[in-house]
Design a protein around this motif. Structure first.
Motif, PDB file in Angstrom:
ATOM      1  N   TYR A 257      80.507  45.333 -11.053  1.00  0.00           N
ATOM      2  CA  TYR A 257      81.079  44.486 -12.106  1.00  0.00           C
ATOM      3  C   TYR A 257      81.253  45.334 -13.358  1.00  0.00           C
ATOM      4  O   TYR A 257      80.348  46.080 -13.736  1.00  0.00           O
ATOM      5  N   PRO A 258      82.409  45.233 -14.040  1.00  0.00           N
ATOM      6  CA  PRO A 258      82.707  46.205 -15.099  1.00  0.00           C
ATOM      7  C   PRO A 258      81.996  45.997 -16.429  1.00  0.00           C
ATOM      8  O   PRO A 258      82.053  46.881 -17.287  1.00  0.00           O
ATOM      9  N   TYR A 259      81.330  44.858 -16.633  1.00  0.00           N
ATOM     10  CA  TYR A 259      80.742  44.584 -17.949  1.00  0.00           C
ATOM     11  C   TYR A 259      79.209  44.531 -17.863  1.00  0.00           C
ATOM     12  O   TYR A 259      78.669  43.915 -16.953  1.00  0.00           O
ATOM     13  N   PRO A 260      78.507  45.134 -18.810  1.00  0.00           N
ATOM     14  CA  PRO A 260      77.043  45.038 -18.838  1.00  0.00           C
ATOM     15  C   PRO A 260      76.602  43.687 -19.385  1.00  0.00           C
ATOM     16  O   PRO A 260      77.365  42.991 -20.070  1.00  0.00           O
ATOM     17  N   GLY A 261      75.356  43.314 -19.095  1.00  0.00           N
ATOM     18  CA  GLY A 261      74.813  42.059 -19.589  1.00  0.00           C
ATOM     19  C   GLY A 261      73.596  42.289 -20.458  1.00  0.00           C
ATOM     20  O   GLY A 261      73.119  43.416 -20.612  1.00  0.00           O
ATOM     21  N   ARG A 262      73.084  41.207 -21.016  1.00  0.00           N
ATOM     22  CA  ARG A 262      71.871  41.275 -21.839  1.00  0.00           C
ATOM     23  C   ARG A 262      70.993  40.058 -21.540  1.00  0.00           C
ATOM     24  O   ARG A 262      71.490  38.964 -21.273  1.00  0.00           O
ATOM     25  N   PHE A 263      69.677  40.272 -21.599  1.00  0.00           N
ATOM     26  CA  PHE A 263      68.752  39.175 -21.341  1.00  0.00           C
ATOM     27  C   PHE A 263      68.909  38.126 -22.425  1.00  0.00           C
ATOM     28  O   PHE A 263      68.950  38.439 -23.621  1.00  0.00           O
TER      29      PHE A 263
END
Length: 378
Positions: A257-263
């Motif tokens: 998936y091309p986008y990072p996430g955040r908690f």
């Protein structure tokens, strides 16, 4: 298992812990030395590590609305197609409003009549107040004028309430999007009647899901959650900065998936049956690739690496005092070292405290060796 924030804090804990060496619990005895093959001993080494994790998760909508009717009406027009992306406030569905428009007009007329009645009763009441002190009217007529005025004012309040209800019912003949998102198919067709809260109308008018951003959720064991909360509290009290984590995911089929996430947050309740609590990571989803209900895989890694002592997992033992290893000390004698362990890293344990770099750790047969036994390394 979800460890996004937990790994982040443990990484700081690794950096913040001391490297003090524990005292050797026993000394050499006069017993004959035991031969140990060099293959059964591994030197504890300082290595540069970057903790990482991987676990399964499921996609969950930030907002999901099952829009139902609030009035009894007939569907007049539908202004969307299944799967459309709609904007907040967009007109989606219309009911036939003829009946409710007429009721609104009637309520408005009744309000005007009530306002006129209040004016008339008010004038009569004012005259009664002027005439009563002069004795021109009886007490009975005075009381009637006051009661008529009070009654007219109550009727006016009721007429205003009926106008408000009629206006709300008329507004409810038009359904607008409560937020931006992707819409389902309409569960009713033009010409069908709908009744709110009726067993005959079990389906919503449609469902709407907010697609961007979107949650990825997984369950965390409560013991890990408790560890996280307590560790965070300790680090905050010590003024230690929590380093960020890079969180990514892969889609079904292994595509990245091309986008990072955040908690984002923990849930406000735990699940008793599985002793878990849900943790959520927020991901941008501009193309709508992530759909609620999808199963994905979360990957995370510390944003920066650090140096720590590592030892093989098979060398670690546990008893009532906690985790420990047995080493060959500088005098070639078996000694116990209690250790404080961090994360597993590949096939090793990260040692937070209790063991110095270069210590000769016994990995085979350590449980059979008593402390203080002299050894000869072959």
């Amino acid at each position: 298992m979800l460890r996004v924030p937990i790994l982040c804090l443990l990484a700081v804990g690794l950096l913040a812990c001391s490297d003090d060496k524990q005292a050797m619990p026993s000394s050499a005895t006069d017993a004959a030395a035991i031969n140990l093959p060099s293959a059964s001993i591994v030197e504890a080494t300082v290595r540069e590590v970057s903790p990482a994790f991987e676990f399964p998760a499921v996609v969950e909508a930030v907002q999901l609305a099952r829009v139902r009717p609030e009035i009894t009406a007939t569907v007049k027009a539908i202004h969307f197609s299944p799967g459309d992306t709609v904007e907040k406030g967009q007109l989606l569905l219309e009911f036939d409003d003829a009946t409710y428009r007429a009721e609104y007009e009637v309520a408005g007329a009744n309000l005007q009549s009530a306002e006129a009645a209040v004016r008339e009763a008010g004038e009569s009441w004012e005259r009664a107040e002027e005439l009563m002190p002069k004795g021109y009217i009886s007490q009975q007529n005075y009381d009637k004028a006051r009661a008529a005025h009070d009654s007219a004012r109550a009727a006016l309040a009721s007429a205003k309430a009926r106008v408000t209800k009629a206006r709300l019912d008329l507004e409810r003949t038009s359904i607008h999007a409560p937020f931006s998102g992707r819409i389902s198919r309409a569960f009713y067709s033009p010409g069908e009647s709908v009744i709110p809260n009726s067993p005959n109308s079990p389906n919503p008018l449609f469902t709407l899901v907010e697609m961007d951003p979107i949650f990825v959720t997984a369950g965390v064991q409560l013991q890990e959650y408790h560890k996280f909360v307590l560790l965070r509290k300790e680090l905050e009290e010590r003024g230690v900065e929590v380093p960020p984590l890079e969180v990514k995911l892969t889609l079904d089929g292994g595509q990245p998936y091309p986008y990072p996430g955040r908690f984002e947050a923990w849930d406000n309740m735990s699940t008793a049956s599985s002793a878990t609590i849900a943790g959520r990571i927020l991901f941008p989803n501009p193309e709508g690739l992530l759909l609620p209900g999808n199963h994905v895989t979360i990957h995370g890694q510390a944003a920066r690496s650090f140096k720590r002592v590592l030892i093989p997992q098979k060398a670690v033992m546990q008893d009532q005092q906690g985790y420990y290893v047995k080493i060959v000390d500088a005098g070639d004698v078996v000694a116990r070292r209690n250790v404080d362990l961090g994360l597993r890293y590949e096939s090793d344990w990260i040692v937070l405290d209790g063991l110095e770099d270069g210590a000769r750790v016994i990995t085979v047969g350590a449980q059979m060796l008593r402390e203080g036994t002299p050894v000869t390394v072959r």
